[in-house]
Design a protein around this motif. Sequence first.
Motif, PDB file in Angstrom:
ATOM      1  N   TYR A  94     -14.465  -3.286   2.164  1.00 17.13           N
ATOM      2  CA  TYR A  94     -14.324  -1.854   1.870  1.00 17.13           C
ATOM      3  C   TYR A  94     -15.201  -1.472   0.682  1.00 17.13           C
ATOM      4  O   TYR A  94     -15.247  -2.166  -0.333  1.00 17.13           O
ATOM      5  CB  TYR A  94     -12.860  -1.526   1.556  1.00 17.13           C
ATOM      6  CG  TYR A  94     -12.651  -0.085   1.170  1.00 17.13           C
ATOM      7  CD1 TYR A  94     -12.679   0.925   2.121  1.00 17.13           C
ATOM      8  CD2 TYR A  94     -12.441   0.273  -0.165  1.00 17.13           C
ATOM      9  CE1 TYR A  94     -12.498   2.250   1.771  1.00 17.13           C
ATOM     10  CE2 TYR A  94     -12.249   1.596  -0.524  1.00 17.13           C
ATOM     11  CZ  TYR A  94     -12.280   2.578   0.453  1.00 17.13           C
ATOM     12  OH  TYR A  94     -12.097   3.882   0.088  1.00 17.13           O
ATOM     13  N   ILE A 100     -16.571  11.709  -4.647  1.00 20.60           N
ATOM     14  CA  ILE A 100     -15.313  12.126  -4.025  1.00 20.60           C
ATOM     15  C   ILE A 100     -15.265  13.648  -4.020  1.00 20.60           C
ATOM     16  O   ILE A 100     -15.502  14.288  -5.049  1.00 20.60           O
ATOM     17  CB  ILE A 100     -14.096  11.561  -4.784  1.00 20.60           C
ATOM     18  CG1 ILE A 100     -14.139  10.034  -4.791  1.00 20.60           C
ATOM     19  CG2 ILE A 100     -12.794  12.054  -4.179  1.00 20.60           C
ATOM     20  CD1 ILE A 100     -13.069   9.403  -5.659  1.00 20.60           C
ATOM     21  N   ASN A 105     -10.691  15.463   0.194  1.00 16.66           N
ATOM     22  CA  ASN A 105     -10.470  14.020   0.313  1.00 16.66           C
ATOM     23  C   ASN A 105      -8.978  13.717   0.151  1.00 16.66           C
ATOM     24  O   ASN A 105      -8.394  13.901  -0.922  1.00 16.66           O
ATOM     25  CB  ASN A 105     -11.291  13.283  -0.755  1.00 16.66           C
ATOM     26  CG  ASN A 105     -11.410  11.802  -0.451  1.00 16.66           C
ATOM     27  OD1 ASN A 105     -10.438  11.158  -0.068  1.00 16.66           O
ATOM     28  ND2 ASN A 105     -12.610  11.269  -0.621  1.00 16.66           N
ATOM     29  N   MET A 107      -7.609  10.775   0.215  1.00 20.72           N
ATOM     30  CA  MET A 107      -7.408   9.610  -0.642  1.00 20.72           C
ATOM     31  C   MET A 107      -7.256  10.036  -2.100  1.00 20.72           C
ATOM     32  O   MET A 107      -6.447   9.466  -2.848  1.00 20.72           O
ATOM     33  CB  MET A 107      -8.602   8.656  -0.495  1.00 20.72           C
ATOM     34  CG  MET A 107      -8.484   7.376  -1.330  1.00 20.72           C
ATOM     35  SD  MET A 107     -10.016   6.446  -1.385  1.00 20.72           S
ATOM     36  CE  MET A 107     -11.064   7.550  -2.323  1.00 20.72           C
ATOM     37  N   TYR A 108      -8.000  11.052  -2.512  1.00 21.77           N
ATOM     38  CA  TYR A 108      -7.882  11.542  -3.884  1.00 21.77           C
ATOM     39  C   TYR A 108      -6.523  12.199  -4.111  1.00 21.77           C
ATOM     40  O   TYR A 108      -5.930  12.061  -5.186  1.00 21.77           O
ATOM     41  CB  TYR A 108      -9.011  12.543  -4.165  1.00 21.77           C
ATOM     42  CG  TYR A 108      -8.988  13.113  -5.560  1.00 21.77           C
ATOM     43  CD1 TYR A 108      -9.190  12.304  -6.671  1.00 21.77           C
ATOM     44  CD2 TYR A 108      -8.751  14.473  -5.763  1.00 21.77           C
ATOM     45  CE1 TYR A 108      -9.154  12.822  -7.955  1.00 21.77           C
ATOM     46  CE2 TYR A 108      -8.726  14.999  -7.043  1.00 21.77           C
ATOM     47  CZ  TYR A 108      -8.927  14.169  -8.124  1.00 21.77           C
ATOM     48  OH  TYR A 108      -8.886  14.694  -9.402  1.00 21.77           O
ATOM     49  N   LEU A 110      -3.778  11.316  -2.601  1.00 18.55           N
ATOM     50  CA  LEU A 110      -2.838  10.204  -2.715  1.00 18.55           C
ATOM     51  C   LEU A 110      -2.903   9.572  -4.103  1.00 18.55           C
ATOM     52  O   LEU A 110      -1.867   9.216  -4.685  1.00 18.55           O
ATOM     53  CB  LEU A 110      -3.149   9.163  -1.634  1.00 18.55           C
ATOM     54  CG  LEU A 110      -2.259   7.922  -1.612  1.00 18.55           C
ATOM     55  CD1 LEU A 110      -0.813   8.305  -1.337  1.00 18.55           C
ATOM     56  CD2 LEU A 110      -2.750   6.922  -0.565  1.00 18.55           C
ATOM     57  N   TRP A 111      -4.107   9.446  -4.640  1.00 20.34           N
ATOM     58  CA  TRP A 111      -4.235   8.889  -5.986  1.00 20.34           C
ATOM     59  C   TRP A 111      -3.593   9.815  -7.025  1.00 20.34           C
ATOM     60  O   TRP A 111      -2.930   9.348  -7.956  1.00 20.34           O
ATOM     61  CB  TRP A 111      -5.698   8.654  -6.323  1.00 20.34           C
ATOM     62  CG  TRP A 111      -5.903   8.283  -7.765  1.00 20.34           C
ATOM     63  CD1 TRP A 111      -6.441   9.051  -8.737  1.00 20.34           C
ATOM     64  CD2 TRP A 111      -5.515   7.054  -8.380  1.00 20.34           C
ATOM     65  NE1 TRP A 111      -6.431   8.386  -9.925  1.00 20.34           N
ATOM     66  CE2 TRP A 111      -5.862   7.140  -9.749  1.00 20.34           C
ATOM     67  CE3 TRP A 111      -4.922   5.878  -7.929  1.00 20.34           C
ATOM     68  CZ2 TRP A 111      -5.640   6.116 -10.646  1.00 20.34           C
ATOM     69  CZ3 TRP A 111      -4.694   4.848  -8.822  1.00 20.34           C
ATOM     70  CH2 TRP A 111      -5.048   4.976 -10.165  1.00 20.34           C
TER      71      TRP A 111
END
Length: 595
Positions: A94, A100, A105, A107-108, A110-111
Amino acid sequence: RVGSATSLSSAVINTRLQELVRLFKERTEKVKEKLIDPDVTSDDESPVASPAAAPVPAPGGELEEDKPSGDDHYCEMLCCTFKYRPWLVRLKSYQFPSSIDPLTNLMYVLWLFFVVMAWNWNCWLIPVRWAFPYQTPANIHYWLLVDYLCDLIYLLDILIFQTRLQFVQGGDIITDKKAMKENYLRSQRFKMDVLCLLPLDFFYFKVGVNPLLRFPRCLKYMAFFEFNNRLEAILTKAYIYRVIRTTAYLLYSLHVNSCLYYWASAYEGLGSTTWVYDGEGNSYIRCYYWAVKTLITIGGLPDPKTLFEIVFQLLNYFTGVFAFSVMIGQMRDVVGAATAGQTYYRSCMDSTIKYMNFYKIPRTVQNRVKTWYEYTWHSQGMLDESELLVQLPDKMRLDIAIDVNYNIVSKVALFQGCDRQMIFDMLKRLKSVVYLPNDYVCKKGEIGREMYIIQAGQVQVLGGPDGKSVLVTLKAGSVFGEISLLAAGGGNRRTANVVAHGFANLFILEKKDLNEILVHYPESQKLLRKKAKKMLKSNNQPKDEKGPGDPLIIPPKADTPKLFKAALAATGRMGGKGPLERLRWRLKELKAMQE
């Protein structure tokens, strides 16, 4: 021999002609496809792969690609074998994105959730550990472990995520690593992030583990508000999250007040007066109960005795009135925004009912109007879709119209072969209309000024002697009334009654809108008029309506050919007595007998 050679050559010519006809038909079909869809693939052959790129067969006859390599892993499940890669290999392969997009996004987002969880840990538990005796030497290592785990999340957010966020400068999206890092270092967010990680923990060696030294960790509030914005953008019912968040604000204010009350009780001495906490039961629950009664001003609290208690209680009352009024106002705004559409629908319906009652509209018509309001609101979530799209730019409205309507409109025979941009402009002019059961969409004989596309539901075409026989039922995706858009000279009258069978959602394209569009597309206008004339001509052809129950005893006589009539007339003028004259006399006799 000559006859056989002739027949053989004619057979060869026949075969060749059939082959030519077949080739011409195929070519015609390809040209038609290109006219209908300009993006169709060309007739050119695709490039042939070079011999070097072809897989080399192994000595055993198998291709090297077909052989499972030694590094591949397989998982047997039921009767099948699935190829998979171990999670460790996937993790190693990965690659973290170099930039970003903070707006799209996931994933951002979630972070940010993990960052907000770390921030909530500090905001909720620092006051508890400072006021209540829950942090003891026996469990101090657990508290410190979670504290430094939250610090690690803060640090990773600064070093990895915030320095990779894209930003807009002069209308351009900047994705350069150096530029993104410099933009973050110049921002107010970076200053607050550094301030919240001040290493005040070194004072633990001098004053002991005091949770108040971690108070700067609560300054990372920008991540919390950013998470709220990103989460509301991806939720379908964001108002639910807003209600939960507003409730959390109220609970947190009560939480801080309960911590302050316990601290004041410990300062005065537990159980020293009737006002302070007496030290019995669960300390946090008892203090939280006192905070609820104080902030909501329920009453029934013991009177303060000392000056410190009086001042503390006065501040609590003032803060409680202010905080509670703010929470009620914010909750009202949240609920009002969530039900704004429902309120607008109710207002429109009430105004319409008031209008109908004022003019004494019949009850049956009023019931149909109410049914239309109810069905339209529950099926679409709004009364007029165009009001929602007015705020969007023209390009976004076109994108939405293409996704919703293009598959249906592109199948209309009248518009096949037209300029695609003309169809795109036409999609933005479509209007959505809801018809109730047994509503007439159009009536026979009326002037047609629009075309209909069935989005949902069914309509029935009525005809017959009584005009009530169902000729055909049209379902979702069907189109009718398209000839009326271009017909002229009285040819645009409806030829049948069309009735909604149940609730029907239709798209309507008006004639004036199409004429405004065709001004900019003259070639498509010519093509449409040509197609409309052909459709009108085919529709207006007379049809024999004699049924099988009306047989003729003597069939009608065929018309005399024109050339034969001219010859008979010429013979009559010349007064000849030849065979033509005798034949003419014979025909007269036959006609007299038949009459």
